[in-house]
Design a protein around this motif. Structure first.
Motif, short mmCIF file in Angstrom:
data_model
loop_
_atom_site.label_atom_id
_atom_site.label_comp_id
_atom_site.label_asym_id
_atom_site.label_seq_id
_atom_site.Cartn_x
_atom_site.Cartn_y
_atom_site.Cartn_z
N PRO A 1 0.85 -1.19 0.00
CA PRO A 1 0.00 0.00 0.00
C PRO A 1 0.88 1.24 0.00
N HIS A 2 0.48 2.27 -0.75
CA HIS A 2 1.31 3.48 -0.84
C HIS A 2 0.48 4.73 -0.58
N LEU A 3 1.13 5.89 -0.71
CA LEU A 3 0.46 7.13 -0.29
C LEU A 3 -0.72 7.50 -1.19
N ALA A 4 -0.68 7.09 -2.46
CA ALA A 4 -1.84 7.38 -3.31
C ALA A 4 -3.06 6.57 -2.86
N HIS A 5 -2.82 5.33 -2.41
CA HIS A 5 -3.95 4.53 -1.89
C HIS A 5 -4.58 5.25 -0.68
N VAL A 6 -3.72 5.74 0.20
CA VAL A 6 -4.24 6.39 1.42
C VAL A 6 -4.99 7.68 1.05
N HIS B 1 -6.44 -10.95 -12.29
CA HIS B 1 -6.11 -10.07 -13.42
C HIS B 1 -4.67 -9.57 -13.36
N LYS B 2 -3.85 -10.08 -12.42
CA LYS B 2 -2.45 -9.64 -12.39
C LYS B 2 -1.56 -10.82 -12.73
N ALA B 3 -0.60 -10.59 -13.62
CA ALA B 3 0.21 -11.68 -14.14
C ALA B 3 1.18 -12.22 -13.08
N ILE C 1 -12.18 3.01 -7.54
CA ILE C 1 -11.09 2.46 -8.37
C ILE C 1 -10.33 3.56 -9.09
N GLY C 2 -9.08 3.28 -9.43
CA GLY C 2 -8.31 4.18 -10.28
C GLY C 2 -8.75 4.01 -11.73
N ASN C 3 -8.44 5.02 -12.56
CA ASN C 3 -8.96 4.95 -13.93
C ASN C 3 -8.30 3.85 -14.76
N ASP C 4 -7.15 3.34 -14.33
CA ASP C 4 -6.56 2.20 -15.05
C ASP C 4 -7.44 0.96 -14.87
N GLN C 5 -7.95 0.79 -13.67
CA GLN C 5 -8.83 -0.34 -13.41
C GLN C 5 -10.19 -0.15 -14.09
N ASN D 1 -8.45 9.69 -11.04
CA ASN D 1 -7.52 9.77 -12.16
C ASN D 1 -6.14 9.35 -11.70
N ARG D 2 -5.44 8.73 -12.61
CA ARG D 2 -4.08 8.26 -12.33
C ARG D 2 -3.15 8.94 -13.27
N ALA D 3 -1.96 9.30 -12.77
CA ALA D 3 -1.02 10.04 -13.61
C ALA D 3 -0.62 9.22 -14.83
N LEU E 1 -3.21 14.35 -9.06
CA LEU E 1 -2.51 13.21 -9.69
C LEU E 1 -1.30 12.85 -8.86
N MET E 2 -1.18 11.59 -8.53
CA MET E 2 -0.03 11.14 -7.73
C MET E 2 0.72 10.07 -8.51
N PRO E 3 1.89 10.40 -9.05
CA PRO E 3 2.60 9.44 -9.90
C PRO E 3 3.34 8.39 -9.08
N VAL E 4 2.58 7.58 -8.37
CA VAL E 4 3.20 6.52 -7.56
C VAL E 4 2.46 5.22 -7.84
N SER E 5 3.22 4.14 -7.90
CA SER E 5 2.60 2.82 -8.07
C SER E 5 3.39 1.82 -7.24
N ALA E 6 2.70 0.73 -6.88
CA ALA E 6 3.37 -0.34 -6.13
C ALA E 6 4.48 -0.95 -6.99
N THR E 7 4.23 -1.03 -8.30
CA THR E 7 5.26 -1.59 -9.19
C THR E 7 6.55 -0.78 -9.08
N ALA E 8 6.44 0.54 -9.13
CA ALA E 8 7.64 1.39 -9.07
C ALA E 8 8.36 1.19 -7.74
N ILE E 9 7.60 1.06 -6.66
CA ILE E 9 8.23 0.87 -5.34
C ILE E 9 8.96 -0.47 -5.30
N ARG E 10 8.29 -1.53 -5.76
CA ARG E 10 8.94 -2.85 -5.75
C ARG E 10 10.21 -2.83 -6.61
N ARG E 11 10.12 -2.17 -7.77
CA ARG E 11 11.29 -2.14 -8.67
C ARG E 11 12.46 -1.42 -8.03
P1 ATP Z 1 0.72 -2.40 -9.08
O1 ATP Z 1 1.70 -1.35 -9.53
O2 ATP Z 1 1.33 -3.55 -8.36
O3 ATP Z 1 -0.21 -2.84 -10.21
P2 ATP Z 1 -0.96 -0.35 -7.88
O4 ATP Z 1 -0.04 0.74 -7.47
O5 ATP Z 1 -1.77 -0.14 -9.13
O6 ATP Z 1 -0.21 -1.75 -7.96
P3 ATP Z 1 -3.15 -1.65 -6.53
O7 ATP Z 1 -3.11 -2.22 -5.17
O8 ATP Z 1 -3.22 -2.58 -7.67
O9 ATP Z 1 -1.89 -0.63 -6.66
O10 ATP Z 1 -4.31 -0.57 -6.66
C1 ATP Z 1 -5.50 -0.58 -5.92
C2 ATP Z 1 -6.38 0.53 -6.46
O11 ATP Z 1 -5.76 1.81 -6.27
C3 ATP Z 1 -6.65 0.42 -7.97
O12 ATP Z 1 -8.01 0.77 -8.21
C4 ATP Z 1 -5.72 1.44 -8.57
O13 ATP Z 1 -6.20 1.95 -9.80
C5 ATP Z 1 -5.71 2.51 -7.49
N1 ATP Z 1 -4.47 3.28 -7.53
C6 ATP Z 1 -3.22 2.79 -7.31
N2 ATP Z 1 -2.31 3.77 -7.44
C7 ATP Z 1 -2.99 4.91 -7.73
C8 ATP Z 1 -2.58 6.27 -7.99
N3 ATP Z 1 -1.30 6.64 -8.00
N4 ATP Z 1 -3.55 7.18 -8.25
C9 ATP Z 1 -4.87 6.80 -8.26
N5 ATP Z 1 -5.31 5.53 -8.04
C10 ATP Z 1 -4.39 4.60 -7.78
#
Ligand code: ATP
Length: 210
Positions: free
Chosen positions: A22-27, A52-54, A112-116, A139-141, A167-177
């Protein structure tokens, strides 16, 4: 879409994710959802098996523990382990139907984020999801595009809201990498997660190997 409370009913939100970590964008998203949707309860639901995740997710016990740390202290927010406890793939519609059964008069909101959201049409029983819950999108960056994207016409016909969130340009993928790259200093990734989550990742040596 009106944000007025349903007559006599509660306002329930569901925010699912791998939370790996979990990261700061989730919170920030959870906070924005509770405030803007005037939720009575927001259920944070770490996924069990993410169909849905590989990649293979980190152990559920770690993701659950980190989610508890990340969302601790957020008003009206509960970390719920039902998807982790449930056998088989974690389908959002199963969880939404369970929440509706527990709260028969509640209005459900799916956060949900817009990617989902762009990928919603490949989700199990997606039409049922649109019927049972208001979809609340952040919205996601860097939205990851998918072939199964929704068009605007489809959006307009369904109950869809946009959450106001910078917009918060953070993802769990980037943190793990960053952690697994081996040459990143803690300063490169710790600012992206709540401090207790950073301590947990370090204490359990998570994400060190890719
Ligand atoms: P990963 O990079 O592993 O795919 P993630 O950062 O997308 O993970 P998830 O736990 O898969 O994190 O995301 C849970 C939900 O939070 C999803 O609906 C996702 O779209 C949303 N979300 C994650 N990061 C952001 C972000 N930076 N801004 C807005 N929504 C986000």
């Amino acid at each position: 879409m009106s944000a007025a409370p349903p007559p006599g009913g509660r306002r329930i939100g569901m925010f699912g994710g791998s939370f790996d970590p979990p990261h700061l964008a989730h919170v920030a998203l959870a906070q924005a959802a509770v405030a803007q949707l005037k939720l009575d309860t927001l259920y944070i639901i770490p996924t069990g098996q993410a169909w849905h995740k590989a990649r293979t997710l980190s152990a559920a016990e770690h993701r659950l523990a980190m989610a508890r740390l990340a969302f601790a202290g957020l008003d009206r927010t509960v970390v719920d382990e039902r998807e982790i406890q449930r056998a088989g793939p974690s389908f959002t519609i199963d969880t939404l139907e369970a929440l509706q059964a527990e709260n028969p008069r509640a209005q459900l909101h799916l956060i949900i984020g817009n990617d989902q959201f762009a990928a919603l049409k490949i989700w199990h029983r997606w039409e049922a999801i649109l019927k049972i819950a208001i979809i609340c999108i952040a919205n996601r960056a860097d939205p990851r595009r998918t072939e199964a994207g929704f068009d605007l016409e489809t959006q307009a016909r369904h109950a869809v809201l946009t959450l106001q969130l910078p917009l918060m340009p953070v993802s769990a993928t980037a943190i793990r990498r960053k952690i697994s790259s081996g040459n990143a200093s803690p300063q490169d990734w710790t600012p992206m997660v709540p401090e207790p989550v950073a301590r947990y990742i370090e204490r359990h040596s998570l994400y060190i190997s890719p």
